[in-house]
Motif scaffolding. Sequence first.
Motif, mmCIF file in Angstrom:
data_model
loop_
_atom_site.group_PDB
_atom_site.id
_atom_site.type_symbol
_atom_site.label_atom_id
_atom_site.label_comp_id
_atom_site.label_asym_id
_atom_site.label_seq_id
_atom_site.Cartn_x
_atom_site.Cartn_y
_atom_site.Cartn_z
ATOM 1 N N TYR A 427 0.912 -1.303 -0.039
ATOM 2 C CA TYR A 427 -0.050 -0.189 -0.159
ATOM 3 C C TYR A 427 0.808 1.217 -0.100
ATOM 4 C CZ TYR A 427 -3.617 -3.257 1.441
ATOM 5 O OH TYR A 427 -4.480 -4.440 1.605
ATOM 6 N N LEU A 428 0.314 2.092 -0.458
ATOM 7 C CA LEU A 428 1.159 3.616 -0.263
ATOM 8 C C LEU A 428 0.467 4.048 0.767
ATOM 9 C CD1 LEU A 428 0.806 4.799 -4.141
ATOM 10 C CD2 LEU A 428 2.661 3.657 -2.957
ATOM 11 N N THR A 429 1.132 5.437 1.189
ATOM 12 C CA THR A 429 0.948 6.102 2.273
ATOM 13 C C THR A 429 0.066 7.466 1.975
ATOM 14 O OG1 THR A 429 2.943 5.374 3.482
ATOM 15 C CG2 THR A 429 1.587 7.482 4.190
ATOM 16 N N LYS A 430 -1.056 7.297 2.619
ATOM 17 C CA LYS A 430 -2.145 8.614 2.081
ATOM 18 C C LYS A 430 -1.492 10.180 2.349
ATOM 19 C CE LYS A 430 -6.962 9.980 2.573
ATOM 20 N NZ LYS A 430 -8.174 9.385 3.070
ATOM 21 N N LYS A 516 9.625 12.944 2.585
ATOM 22 C CA LYS A 516 9.286 12.428 1.485
ATOM 23 C C LYS A 516 7.844 12.892 0.822
ATOM 24 C CE LYS A 516 12.703 8.938 1.092
ATOM 25 N NZ LYS A 516 12.873 7.421 1.408
ATOM 26 N N LEU A 517 6.981 12.560 2.024
ATOM 27 C CA LEU A 517 5.399 12.795 1.874
ATOM 28 C C LEU A 517 5.368 14.376 1.588
ATOM 29 C CD1 LEU A 517 3.900 10.644 4.501
ATOM 30 C CD2 LEU A 517 3.871 10.235 2.036
ATOM 31 N N GLU A 522 6.309 9.285 -3.175
ATOM 32 C CA GLU A 522 5.441 8.271 -2.752
ATOM 33 C C GLU A 522 6.204 7.265 -1.777
ATOM 34 O OE1 GLU A 522 4.189 5.666 -6.078
ATOM 35 O OE2 GLU A 522 2.484 6.821 -6.565
ATOM 36 N N GLU A 524 5.936 3.868 0.569
ATOM 37 C CA GLU A 524 5.394 2.376 0.771
ATOM 38 C C GLU A 524 4.793 2.589 2.271
ATOM 39 O OE1 GLU A 524 7.097 -1.279 -0.218
ATOM 40 O OE2 GLU A 524 7.612 -0.599 -1.860
ATOM 41 N N GLU A 591 -3.750 3.946 -1.094
ATOM 42 C CA GLU A 591 -4.266 2.897 -1.844
ATOM 43 C C GLU A 591 -3.336 1.659 -2.173
ATOM 44 O OE1 GLU A 591 -4.389 5.221 -5.576
ATOM 45 O OE2 GLU A 591 -5.958 6.601 -5.045
ATOM 46 N N SER A 593 -1.317 -0.820 -4.358
ATOM 47 C CA SER A 593 -0.458 -0.771 -5.355
ATOM 48 C C SER A 593 -0.196 -2.116 -5.821
ATOM 49 C CB SER A 593 1.083 -0.264 -5.050
ATOM 50 O OG SER A 593 1.636 -0.282 -6.183
#
Length: 617
Positions: A427-430, A516-517, A522, A524, A591, A593
């Motif tokens: 999953y990605l981090t929202k 990074k966010l 993106e 993980e 979401e 991936s």
Amino acid sequence: MNIAEQHRQHVQRAIETTYEHQRIAAKKTFDKFSAGARAVVVAAEMQSGKSGIALVLAGLQRLALSDEAICDRKRLKDTLYLVTMADVALQEQAKRDLAPTPNIVISNFANFESALVTDFKHRAPKLIIIDECHYGSHIEAIRYSRVFDYIEKENTECCIVFISATPFSALYSAGADSILRHNFHTKLVFHKTGSDYHGIREMHRHNQLIKLSEDQRDFCDDSLLQKRFIRQFMEHEGPGWSLIRVPSSQASTAKQVLMAHGIAEEQIYIIGQKLVGVAEHELCSIDDFKSEYETAAMFDDKLIAITVAGFRAGVNFGQNMKENLINTWDSTIANIAAVVQANVGRACGYHQNTQAKHFTNLDAVRAYSDLLDHLEAKDNSEDFEGLHQLFEDICDKYQVRGIDRGTMIAPEPQVQLTKKLDDSATYLTKGYIAVPAKLSCIDADFSAYTSDPEVLEAIQLIRGEFLAEGTPYPKSGRAMKGDDKNWIKAQWVNGVTYDDYTPSCAKSRAIDFTAKLNDGIEVEFNQVVNPGGGEITADKRIMATIFSTYNLSRKKDAFKRAMDADDMTEICQLLGCEYDNTLILLYQRGEFSQSLTDQKRQDPIQISKIRSDSVFK
């Protein structure tokens, strides 16, 4: 100079008796513990100085104590060194080697429980070092289960080091569904030796290794290689000695073969106990043989030792004997570890003997060299699964019967169902949010920070852990227990885990992920959660990192068990949050991936020649 400083200087002097390469390996090992590992596998080549690494580890453990603790005699014993082999001589050797570090207790697996009762009355050990961890690694061995049960259930603050030149079962299991992977978060350290080390790879480069094929390994059979071995011994000038390893039933026959070729009986010694066809008075011990060699060397004479299994892991016959070794013959075919730990392994060390020839299972030695090259290249990478593929490649490349007793190789590939916990669903981090916990306000409202009901619920559940018993107080072992909270993965950051200047500490991870966010990169969610202990990312919707002065480390001897006001000021500023004595950093799962998941997904049904029956599983 105060008393604490005197104790620290004493430890430092002991550490300085070791070599730099030993200190580097020990420091890297301790850094792994600081980063959250509870187990570290140290791969150190034969006769490369494992005792020195253990000495430094014990010293670093003592230096980690607070000033109060280091001055308390009752807390002196804090490290347990376990010899895996039931050999009193090896235990006594360890006591001599580690004598400069009085905080270490030397014992063995058979006396493990009694050592805890006798030597650790006042405080449980902080560190356990298992020497020659490859020994007794088969699943039928019961030795390790006691140690695992102890550090998993009774002493959850204790760290463990597995050290060996052939720790292959431990490494193989660390990349699979095992206690080492999920419970202890095992890491790898490769001991890089000094430039003057002469090991198996160096012997290979100097053409000192002679291949014994399957039909040539019996020393008692007449062959060209047997004649070459004997001729080299006969033609050697000056003091020297040779070593022959044979099956237990052939010791007497091997002696007769040597005598038939003109070698005097008084030059031949059989090392062992209760061997078939050998009278008791014809046998001698390793120490007896060393003494006989010293006497023979005085007269420029040479000797031959015939052994069944006497010269094995842990046995060191010293610098002088290594320099004057003429040749060795080894009939061992069992597995890679058995071959390299035997005669050729005993010839390794810090010496300049590039003339000795070693008649051995060359495939096993080459396979070992490949393994060493891989471990050295992957040091600090934690690529245990890459080691699995290397094992498979070795099966195809070399004719070997096994890696060690716990990891064998079948003649034909077999279908295996892996039990490894599958965390491939990625999953990605929202996004993230950092909020003050406001524990002084029972009815604090966080709607100004977010309107997301999932995030708001997570904040209140975390606050509830602090406020469950009224006014919050410093506490260790906080956890989000219960089915209603399991969707949150929580890290309770304390004085030990906040900042140890490594990329894996809580402060560094928080800065890295949030930066990074913020930049739209993106991230993980799996990396943020970093699941362990039977967890998978798919079960977590929120990852919470809670920085608080109320989080207390279980390490009672730590320099700083809890974060202080300065730490909280720093982290609040770094995360752009108003000051509070407790800050909640929440990452929300985004979401799914499919592309990243497909890259990671592995078929649970695998076909392999490798059969792992290791106690480490």
